[in-house]
Design a protein around this motif. Structure first.
Motif, short mmCIF file in Angstrom:
data_model
loop_
_atom_site.label_atom_id
_atom_site.label_comp_id
_atom_site.label_asym_id
_atom_site.label_seq_id
_atom_site.Cartn_x
_atom_site.Cartn_y
_atom_site.Cartn_z
N LEU A 144 0.88 -1.17 0.00
CA LEU A 144 0.00 0.00 0.00
C LEU A 144 0.92 1.21 0.00
N VAL A 145 1.01 1.88 -1.15
CA VAL A 145 2.08 2.87 -1.35
C VAL A 145 1.54 4.29 -1.54
N CYS A 146 2.01 5.21 -0.71
CA CYS A 146 1.81 6.64 -0.96
C CYS A 146 3.04 7.12 -1.71
N SER A 147 2.85 7.55 -2.97
CA SER A 147 3.99 7.91 -3.81
C SER A 147 4.66 9.20 -3.36
N LYS A 148 3.99 9.99 -2.55
CA LYS A 148 4.53 11.29 -2.13
C LYS A 148 5.44 11.17 -0.91
N HIS A 149 5.30 10.10 -0.17
CA HIS A 149 6.04 9.98 1.10
C HIS A 149 6.74 8.62 1.20
N GLN A 150 7.82 8.53 0.45
CA GLN A 150 8.61 7.29 0.46
C GLN A 150 9.93 7.51 1.19
N PRO A 151 10.54 6.49 1.77
CA PRO A 151 10.07 5.10 1.79
C PRO A 151 9.18 4.76 2.98
N SER A 152 8.90 5.73 3.83
CA SER A 152 8.25 5.40 5.10
C SER A 152 6.75 5.09 4.97
N MET A 153 6.10 5.64 3.94
CA MET A 153 4.65 5.49 3.87
C MET A 153 4.25 4.36 2.94
N THR A 154 4.80 3.19 3.19
CA THR A 154 4.40 1.97 2.51
C THR A 154 3.84 1.01 3.54
N GLY A 155 2.61 0.65 3.34
CA GLY A 155 1.97 -0.32 4.23
C GLY A 155 1.92 -1.68 3.56
N GLU A 156 1.35 -2.63 4.24
CA GLU A 156 1.31 -4.00 3.72
C GLU A 156 -0.03 -4.65 4.04
N LEU A 157 -0.63 -5.18 3.00
CA LEU A 157 -1.83 -6.00 3.19
C LEU A 157 -1.41 -7.46 3.08
N VAL A 158 -1.69 -8.23 4.11
CA VAL A 158 -1.38 -9.66 4.11
C VAL A 158 -2.68 -10.42 3.90
N VAL A 159 -2.71 -11.24 2.84
CA VAL A 159 -3.88 -12.09 2.60
C VAL A 159 -3.46 -13.54 2.84
N LEU A 160 -3.99 -14.11 3.90
CA LEU A 160 -3.63 -15.48 4.28
C LEU A 160 -4.46 -16.49 3.49
N PRO A 161 -3.88 -17.67 3.21
CA PRO A 161 -4.65 -18.69 2.49
C PRO A 161 -5.81 -19.22 3.34
N ARG A 162 -6.80 -19.72 2.65
CA ARG A 162 -7.93 -20.34 3.35
C ARG A 162 -7.48 -21.59 4.09
N ALA A 163 -8.19 -21.89 5.14
CA ALA A 163 -7.96 -23.15 5.85
C ALA A 163 -9.31 -23.79 6.11
N THR A 164 -9.37 -25.11 6.05
CA THR A 164 -10.62 -25.80 6.41
C THR A 164 -10.31 -26.79 7.50
N ARG A 165 -11.25 -26.98 8.39
CA ARG A 165 -11.07 -27.94 9.48
C ARG A 165 -12.14 -28.99 9.43
#
Ligand SMILES: [Cu+2]
Length: 165
Positions: A144-165
């Motif tokens: 998740l990147v703000c192009s005006k405020h680098q390198p500090s304004m980069t976030g991260e979205l983590v999408v975990l795989p599905r799990a079934t039980r």
């Protein structure tokens, strides 16, 4: 197998199949396709002191607009450092989730931002909120990147795989 035995086997197979569908959950134990909502703030934490207390740093901070180092004031000898960041900077969801993120601009006039993995491009402005909504239909780590405020304004979205039980 006797007719009764075959009926029993079919019944068990059907029950197991149904159970698998009904218990499709993510790694957090919630049903797949859960709706998730986040509020993410565009903020600029600051710290400062006087050269009477601490010398002004000799080394420059990384360029890109994310860091702001203000030299000592002639009168007060106070200097300051700040960084533009997303707060929180990491979001975790599960594959299949319906994700809404509401961004709020607190510091900085505007933040031109992309979450390109999910086709999102938008600008967060101070005093306004901006919502994006998408299906987390792929697994991985996405910037998740703000192009005006680098390198500090980069976030991260983590999408975990599905799990079934
Ligand atoms: Cu920014």
């Amino acid at each position: 197998m006797t007719p009764t035995g075959r009926t029993t086997a079919l019944f068990i197979a059907a029950a197991v199949s149904t159970a698998a569908v009904l218990t499709a959950i993510d790694v957090a134990g919630q049903p797949v396709g859960t709706t998730r909502f986040f509020t993410v703030l565009a903020v600029e934490p600051k710290g400062g002191t006087s050269t009477d207390q601490e010398p002004f740093p000799k080394a420059a901070l990384p360029s890109g607009g994310g860091y702001v180092l203000t030299p000592p004031d002639a009168t007060s000898r106070r200097w300051q450092v700040s960084a533009y960041v997303w707060q929180p900077s990491q979001l975790v969801v599960s594959e299949g989730d319906d994700v809404t993120i509401e961004f709020a601009g607190i510091n900085g006039a505007e933040h031109p931002t992309t979450l390109s993995a999910f086709g999102q491009s938008f600008t967060v402005k101070r005093g306004e909120t901006t919502r994006i909504r998408f299906k987390a239909d792929k697994v991985g780590f996405f910037s998740l990147v703000c192009s005006k405020h680098q390198p500090s304004m980069t976030g991260e979205l983590v999408v975990l795989p599905r799990a079934t039980r």
